[in-house]
Write an enzyme that holds these catalytic residues in place. Structure first.
Site: not given
Ligand code: GNR
Ligand code: NI
Length: 178
Positions: A146, A55, A100-101, A60, A142-143
């Site tokens: 953000h 995601g 999270c990236l 980001q 999660h997104e």
């Molecule tokens: O790549 C991602 N893996 C992930 C694994 C578990 C829960 C959420 C994520 S999202 C993350 C990519 C990211 O940072 N998206 O904002």
């Molecule tokens: Ni993230």
């Protein structure tokens, strides 16, 4: 370093990393779903797949409008685009190890809803209402966090968050010295 140009005019964008204060920006709604926005959507996918990640929120890549992409499929063939997402309903509970990236190298358990019902615009600007569950529900929550300037580390203890913060700053300092 300039952004890496790809065929078909796609671009891998630079991902902001914690504790960059720009990750705390609250995104504004997208006003118009046009070709310029669709170009950014393509770049978000390119950036997410290259990372690789499941995601990516516009926040980001330092673009502060309510826009996210996701693909949790194993073969990366189920792209989702959510513009101006609104959570309508959350239910159930699941705990998964999140990464999270924008917080590279750290993985911690986070509790989320098992299912999330959302309303959003698709890439043609059409209103869609859908329910996501399992990993896709985790990813969408999660997104959307953000887009509100919230990170998964905010759910951890202050001690853990400080440890991650210090480690990332230290790693970046040693990278810069190379
Ligand atoms: O790549 C991602 N893996 C992930 C694994 C578990 C829960 C959420 C994520 S999202 C993350 C990519 C990211 O940072 N998206 O904002
Ligand atoms: Ni993230």
């Amino acid at each position: 370093m300039p952004p890496v140009r790809h065929p078909l005019n796609m671009t891998i964008l630079k991902i902001l990393e914690f504790p960059d204060p720009r990750l705390r920006t609250k995104a504004r709604p997208v006003e118009k779903v046009d070709d310029a926005l669709r170009q950014l959507i393509d770049d978000l996918f390119e950036t997410m797949y290259a990372a690789p990640g499941i995601g990516l929120a516009a926040t980001q890549v330092n673009f502060h409008q309510r826009l996210l992409v996701a693909d949790v499929s194993a073969d990366k063939t189920e792209p989702h685009v959510l513009i101006n997402p609104q959570i309508l309903e959350l239910d159930g509970v699941q705990v998964t190890e999140e990464g999270c990236l924008s917080v590279p190298g750290f993985y911690e358990e986070v509790e989320r809803a098992e299912r999330v019902r959302v309303c959003f615009l698709d890439r043609d600007g059409v209103v869609v209402e859908t329910e996501f569950e399992g990993m896709l529900a985790v990813c969408v929550q999660h997104e959307i966090d953000h887009l509100q300037g919230r990170l998964f580390v905010d759910y951890l203890s202050e001690t853990k968050r400080q440890r991650i913060r210090k480690r990332l700053i230290k790693d970046r300092r040693s990278q810069a010295a190379v």
